[in-house]
Each structure stands twice: as C-alpha cells, then as structure tokens.
Design an enzyme around this catalytic site. Sequence first.
Site, PDB file in Angstrom:
ATOM      1  N   SER A   8      -9.851   4.406  -5.607  1.00  0.00           N
ATOM      2  CA  SER A   8      -8.891   4.401  -4.502  1.00  0.00           C
ATOM      3  C   SER A   8      -8.163   3.070  -4.443  1.00  0.00           C
ATOM      4  CB  SER A   8      -9.618   4.630  -3.171  1.00  0.00           C
ATOM      5  OG  SER A   8     -10.296   3.446  -2.767  1.00  0.00           O
ATOM      6  N   ASP A   9      -6.991   3.079  -3.816  1.00  0.00           N
ATOM      7  CA  ASP A   9      -6.378   1.817  -3.418  1.00  0.00           C
ATOM      8  C   ASP A   9      -7.209   1.259  -2.263  1.00  0.00           C
ATOM      9  OD1 ASP A   9      -4.677  -0.312  -3.170  1.00  0.00           O
ATOM     10  OD2 ASP A   9      -2.875   0.887  -2.846  1.00  0.00           O
ATOM     11  N   TRP A  10      -6.955   0.006  -1.899  1.00  0.00           N
ATOM     12  CA  TRP A  10      -7.761  -0.649  -0.877  1.00  0.00           C
ATOM     13  C   TRP A  10      -7.497  -0.020   0.488  1.00  0.00           C
ATOM     14  CZ3 TRP A  10      -8.581  -1.964  -5.433  1.00  0.00           C
ATOM     15  CH2 TRP A  10      -9.494  -2.940  -5.802  1.00  0.00           C
ATOM     16  N   MET A  28     -12.550   1.519  -2.816  1.00  0.00           N
ATOM     17  CA  MET A  28     -12.382   0.083  -2.685  1.00  0.00           C
ATOM     18  C   MET A  28     -11.679  -0.258  -1.377  1.00  0.00           C
ATOM     19  SD  MET A  28     -13.858  -1.263  -5.237  1.00  0.00           S
ATOM     20  CE  MET A  28     -13.287  -2.957  -5.117  1.00  0.00           C
TER      21      MET A  28
END
Length: 589
Positions: A8-10, A28
């Site tokens: 995942s993106d943050w 993340m």
Amino acid sequence: GFQGFVMSDWQAQHTGVASAVAGLDMTMPGDTVFNSGLSFWGANLTVAVLNGTLPAYRLDDMAMRIMAAFFKVRGTQDVDLDPINFSFWTLDTYGPIHWGAKEGHQQINFHVDVREDHSRLIREIAAKGTVLLKNEGALPLDKPKFLAVIGEDAGPNPNGPNSCDDRGCVGGTLAMGWGSGTANFPYLVTPDAALQAQAIKDGSRYESVLSNHAMETIRKVVSQDNVTAVVFVNANSGEGYITVDGNRGDRNNLTLWNGGDELIKNVASWCSNTIVVIHSVGPVLLTDWYDHPNITAILWAGLPGQESGNAITDVLYGKVNPAGRSPFTWGATREGYGADVLYDPDDARVPQQNFTEGVFIDYRYFDKHNTRVIYEFGHGLSYTTFEYRNLQIQKHNVSAYIPTTGLTEPAPTFGEHSTNYSDYLYPEGFHRVNRYIYPYVNSTDLELASGDPYYGQTADQFLPPNATSSDPQPLLRSSGKNSPGGNPQLYDVLYTVTADITNTGALEGDEVVQLYVSLGGPDDPKVMLRDFARLHIKPGETVKFEGKLTRRDLSTWDVTLQDWVIRDHTKMVFLGKSSRKLVLGALLN
C-alpha cells in the site's frame, strides 16, 4: 501472473480482511492513522486467521511473496542483515533507534558516503534531459561579450539548499521538488556559480541579479549594449502533506512562481537577446511571452539535481548538444488540457474522480479536439539537423492470439497452525515498543483482542464470490498464468519498423526518433507513441532506426471480453520528431 508483492501507499489501507483477500501483501507504515499504533492488520490479522475470516493460505502467500522478493534482490536466502547505518529521522550521530518511541539510545547515523562518482552521471542526465524548446540562433553561446543572469532561480537559497524539511519551500534555484521521497543535497551547483565560472574563463563580462522583483536594477543591467540575458524562472510542487505558498502538494495554477512571467516580459522589453531557462515540475503557460521577438531561446531543464548549474552551462555553451524531448504538451491555456486536479473534495466522503477523459490525456486530448498548443508532446530542438528517409515495415509471421483458459492451481498450504488462542498471546516478559505493530494478541477473547466495534459483522456483503476460497479459480482470458504482464502473446512482435536517419548539420548530436501508430477507430486517439530511440549521429553519418510493434501496441481493451483485441480498422505507422511533426508514414497491412 504477478509474482511479487503488493504494498500500500502510506496510510492508504482502509480495510482489514477485505484488502488481504483482494491481494494486498504489505501495509505501510502499518497503522490506520500515522503514529497511532493501531492497525487493520497486526493483531487483527492474527485474529482474522483464528476466527476463520481470513484463510491461512492467504497469510502464507503474503509472507511468501514478500520474502521471495527479498531473496531475489539479495541473491541468497541468507537473512542475516548488515546493521542499520543511518536514520531517516535525524542527522544526529546518536539518538533513539526506535525514534517514535524514543527508546534505545545508540549510534544511529554512521554518515556513510555512498556517492562515489555519481555526480558525473547526475550532470550527464541533467544535461541530456534538458529540452530546447525555442532557438532563434542565440545558442550555443560562444564567449558572449556580456552575460547577464537574472532571477532568483539562478542563485542559492540564502538559508542553504537543505534548509527546509523535505525541501518544502521555495528559495533560490529549483533542483528538487518537495516530499517524503527527497534527499539532502551533498552540494548544489547553482546556475549563477557555474555560468560565472564559464564567463570568467572566456573573458566575458558577467553580472547577476538574483531577484525577480528588483526591476530597476535589472533594467540597468540588461539594457546595456551587447548583453545576452539569461532569465531563470521556476514552478514547484510536491507531496500533499506540505503546503508551500498556498500550494498543497499540487500546483494551484500553471503560471510561473514568484512573478516569473512578469520578470521575463520585462527583461525581454529591455534586452534584444533574452534566453529563458525554466525549472519546473511540469508544463507552465508560455502563451503571453514565448513568441516575443526579443526572446531568442527557451529551455526546459526540469528538476536537474545537485549538478544543476554545470548541466545547464554544458547545454547553453554547446558542450552538450540538447536532445531532450518534452514528456508533456505545453498548452496555450489551462483549459486546453481537459482534465484537471480535484482540489476540494468533500471531507465527508471519499473523493470521487471518474476519469471521464478516458485515454484522452495530454497530447491525445489536444489532438482529439484540435486544440492549439505552444509546444507539442515530444518536441525538442537540437544544434544540428536531421533527415528521415527510407521507411520500411517488416511484417512477422506470428500465430493467432489464443486467450488464456483453464484454472489456477489450488492455493498452496505450508503446514498447520495452532488453534489454541493462548499460543498467540504476548510472550511473558516481552518488551513492547510503543507504536510498533505486533502480531500478538492481548486476550484470548478475540473480539476483545481485535478492538473492532464492528467485530462479527459479515463481510460477505461486499466480498466477491470465492474471494476466500482455496479451490482452483478460472483464469482470466487476458492473464499470463504465471507470467507477469498478461498473456505472453501480447508481446509477440508483429512488425519491425526501420528508417535511415542522417545528420545533415555541422555538429554531432542525438536525435530521438519517435514511432507513433494510428489504430484507426472512431474512438481511438489520432496517434499514440509506441516506441522511440535516441541515436547518436555524427555530421554526415546515417544511422538506422529500428522500432518494434507488439500485439498489445496495436490492441485496444474490450470491456466486455475483458481482454486486448485488435480491431479491423485501417492502421498506420508514423515516424517523427514529435507528436505533431510526423515525417514518414505508411499503412500497416
């Protein structure tokens, strides 16, 4: 057929089990909201396996994909790692190894110099990536009598190149955008410093005014005789957690920053040989001044990095013959681009962007609507000239496309797991670091351990059929089975396109030959870039360009079949210098 892991993106994960069965392998940074220590996974992933919501094979698959990637990059199954030698959070030599929890005081930065001779490559990339948009014979420079460098963007940030966290400010020359992916400059060569050094070497007179607003001073400098004025301007953007001058990540407009447009127009009104250098993250509007008779050259230098000044000096003085090509269209108006940024989503709902423009973005949109452009996609000039001729197309005998059929393998299992909930409690005496995400549970009551107010509500209402099944599943007809990128036949080469490219000028240089196709359908873009090559050619020399067209290059996505399909429309191939300078063309039979 993707064999790696999906991350995942943050803070972009918004579900627990649903994202796991949909294929997410790593979240993340791990918590639901930054620095909360709460997670959709962690202990909740353990709970999900124990209560049967998440099949154990999916957890095994997540771990296997992550570790397979680790072993592939590492080249060995050895899991012994070198000690951590730097901290993301601080430049201090000593500090807490667990930064968020402020625990474990030790040496956390060893200040390892990993640069080697990277500066040479950085300088080369910056120069080769510079796009010469306009040149009325002003370039390359040859020991000008008086070089005047104008604009804040030519000089240093008075507080230093790394003075703003994550480069989140505007001051001095723009060489890097802002955000979490930035790095500290080991040094930053400004255009002012490099051009002054070159002028001194050449015996040229040199002055710089590193301001966008000291107009009377600028006028006095550039209105003198024999002046070559180089005006530096910029436009910046970055990641949305930082707001710079009212720009929250994305730019609010497509104009130059800090009065750059007015600076250019003023200098051009006073100096008959005005050269403009743009440092920007993307297109800006040039409409008001690009065709001014006193503006003799325009260059786009992007975000060049630490060798900024040296690289632009190489191009301006002809040490490097420019051959960069614009990766976007320079439209005459903001509205000409069609699509825009979603600036003000309603905070009460998930922002919705339907992408109604379809495949018609950038040059495809401009072409569809026959909209005026200042400089088209792929445009870029050189200090020499090139001729295209002898277009040849070779058709290859390949087999007919066969859609993928059959079933996947059943989900593999790697052994049994304990169903005794107490086996998953925190070990006795275990020290928990604040904000770390652990797989252990704090209670054998799974509902209590989850901390989820919606615990026990079924997910069946939004999970597709067989989402958690370990049985063989039907393969998608477009899939590659175990090959990433879809059906391998999509990459069969159907045509090889060649042409002779001759350097007809007096200087050696690079030509970027661009191969476009027209698929011919009523709903297809006018042309689409499908291949290109950068060829280094000496004066009088002829070099053969070779490009390839795959099955996928000539296909469109069928939303009903859910596969790539070659339509029966008449197709053409073009070679050119840009999306609107197509020099050679022929039918594809």
